[in-house]
Write an enzyme that holds these catalytic residues in place. Sequence first.
Site, PDB file in Angstrom:
ATOM      1  CG  ASP A 168      72.358   9.287  42.429  1.00 40.06           C
ATOM      2  OD1 ASP A 168      71.502   8.404  42.578  1.00 40.06           O
ATOM      3  OD2 ASP A 168      72.208  10.441  42.881  1.00 40.06           O
ATOM      4  CG  ASP A 187      69.040  11.552  40.513  1.00 39.59           C
ATOM      5  OD1 ASP A 187      68.425  10.468  40.518  1.00 39.59           O
ATOM      6  OD2 ASP A 187      69.700  11.965  41.482  1.00 39.59           O
ATOM      7  CD  GLU A 188      69.975   5.604  40.855  1.00 37.96           C
ATOM      8  OE1 GLU A 188      69.010   6.208  41.377  1.00 37.96           O
ATOM      9  OE2 GLU A 188      70.360   4.493  41.220  1.00 37.96           O
TER      10      GLU A 188
HETATM   11  N1  DCP Z   1      62.973  11.853  45.078  1.00 39.46           N
HETATM   12  C1  DCP Z   1      61.672  12.001  45.554  1.00 39.46           C
HETATM   13  N2  DCP Z   1      61.263  11.314  46.672  1.00 39.46           N
HETATM   14  C2  DCP Z   1      62.116  10.480  47.309  1.00 39.46           C
HETATM   15  C3  DCP Z   1      63.421  10.292  46.838  1.00 39.46           C
HETATM   16  C4  DCP Z   1      63.822  11.015  45.708  1.00 39.46           C
HETATM   17  O1  DCP Z   1      60.893  12.757  44.974  1.00 39.46           O
HETATM   18  N3  DCP Z   1      61.694   9.812  48.405  1.00 39.46           N
HETATM   19  C5  DCP Z   1      63.396  12.636  43.909  1.00 39.46           C
HETATM   20  C6  DCP Z   1      64.057  13.917  44.371  1.00 39.46           C
HETATM   21  C7  DCP Z   1      65.509  13.678  44.174  1.00 39.46           C
HETATM   22  C8  DCP Z   1      65.554  12.710  43.025  1.00 39.46           C
HETATM   23  O2  DCP Z   1      64.357  11.933  43.128  1.00 39.46           O
HETATM   24  O3  DCP Z   1      66.199  14.885  43.889  1.00 39.46           O
HETATM   25  C9  DCP Z   1      66.766  11.817  43.040  1.00 39.46           C
HETATM   26  O4  DCP Z   1      66.755  10.971  44.172  1.00 39.46           O
HETATM   27  P1  DCP Z   1      68.066  10.609  44.970  1.00 39.46           P
HETATM   28  O5  DCP Z   1      67.707   9.503  45.890  1.00 39.46           O
HETATM   29  O6  DCP Z   1      69.203  10.387  44.020  1.00 39.46           O
HETATM   30  O7  DCP Z   1      68.352  11.879  45.862  1.00 39.46           O
HETATM   31  P2  DCP Z   1      69.084  13.232  45.515  1.00 39.46           P
HETATM   32  O8  DCP Z   1      69.650  13.243  44.145  1.00 39.46           O
HETATM   33  O9  DCP Z   1      68.144  14.352  45.812  1.00 39.46           O
HETATM   34  O10 DCP Z   1      70.236  13.300  46.596  1.00 39.46           O
HETATM   35  P3  DCP Z   1      71.600  12.466  46.654  1.00 39.46           P
HETATM   36  O11 DCP Z   1      72.689  13.498  46.585  1.00 39.46           O
HETATM   37  O12 DCP Z   1      71.587  11.769  47.971  1.00 39.46           O
HETATM   38  O13 DCP Z   1      71.605  11.533  45.483  1.00 39.46           O
HETATM   39 MG    MG Z   2      70.748  11.642  43.446  1.00 47.52          MG
END
Ligand code: DCP
Ligand code: MG
Length: 404
Positions: free
Chosen positions: A9, A104-105
């Site tokens: 992730d 991203d996962e």
């Molecule tokens: N995303 C979004 N709205 C949300 C959650 C996520 O648009 N409520 C999008 C933005 C994030 C991406 O999906 O960058 C990936 O979600 P993640 O939950 O993996 O969050 P991040 O990668 O941003 O942060 P982390 O480091 O906690 O994984």
């Molecule tokens: Mg993420």
Amino acid sequence: MEQIIIHVDMDAFYASVEIRDDPSLRGKALIIGSLPQERGVVATCSYEARKFGVRSGMNIKEAYRLCPGGLFLHPNFDKYRAVSAQLHAIWNEYAAASEAIALDEAYLDVTEKAGDWAGACAFAREIKRRTREELGLSCSVGIAYCRAAAKTASEEKKPDGYFEIPVAQAFVDLIIDRDVRVLPFVGDKTAEKLRMAGIRTVRDVREQQEAVIRLLGKHGAWIVQLAYGIDERPVVAYKPEDAKSVSREVTFQEDVEDLRYLKDVLFLLSLSVESRAARVGLYGRGVTLKVTYADMKTVTRSRVIRSSRSAAVLYRETAELLEQLEERPVRLIGAGLHNLESEEGRQLRLEEVFGEAEKERDALVREKISELTARYGLDFGAFLAGTARSGELYRTIETMRLQG
Ligand code: DCP
Ligand code: MG
């Protein structure tokens, strides 16, 4: 079933891509989503912004209140999609099956390719190194004996994390005193139901397993298994952007929380997918549920099935997958078949040869239609005649929402 699974992730994905492409943003509290004066939510934010309490899904006004000095930017989805394709291409090299859960996962089944635990750990290190060197981005990885543990492991040391959970006992030891929400399929609503029964931690789940099952039925039985570290779900090869699928989705005019209505919608989508698949002469060996929540977070869940295009099968499987998701307001829902194959490639099962399976499915479809007719007072005859046409489908779904 022996498996070795890597869950990978990206860290603060959208924000990290923006920082990579504009280094002047580095070290700043960067918030990707709406601008403070607009209506909307936070998609994600840099770890610096998280120190102020800003979180994904949060109302943008609230984020501004917490972090007035933050830098607010609109997302650039085309860019993230392109980066995502590059990421998954690297990761896929290490897995016999890889399941993209989000841009991203992914879950990677590395059991065969890695050969053993040490090999899997080496893969995970290499994935981190290549993601950084080739794409200039950091990710967190978890290596474990099952999906649930791999997911927990990847979150354990975020950002830039690396964590191993080799056996069930190690997983249980790690989570036993944590909140039940650490378990997959336990969202806020389920956690609240459990809390009312005095069940707060994984240990409580184990000690009061009968109560959990009584309270939540099949879903509860799942949760109990997970509390013992048992999770045999396979990694299902799946890419959301895979064109080799037949699917149908609908975005609601207003967000929806009613699970029964969402299932009814899945049924109609399933009928529509069946008629589309029939027109192109294809069957699926996998089903997919896609849900986008009101905060724009999208999740997909897939399952392997015996080759089919039956609406009854698609409905049953996607409805079960839906029950395992968190209950939050839903903006879009979709159902689809993937891993498609043509008529010739299929091996008929005995029940199919004798038409039994078909009769059973027809019965389920008829039963469900009379249930919907009673519930919404609509004439589904017209709908059935036009299941493959989007106009009819959307109109029916919206009418149902307004009458439900
Ligand atoms: N995303 C979004 N709205 C949300 C959650 C996520 O648009 N409520 C999008 C933005 C994030 C991406 O999906 O960058 C990936 O979600 P993640 O939950 O993996 O969050 P991040 O990668 O941003 O942060 P982390 O480091 O906690 O994984
Ligand atoms: Mg993420």
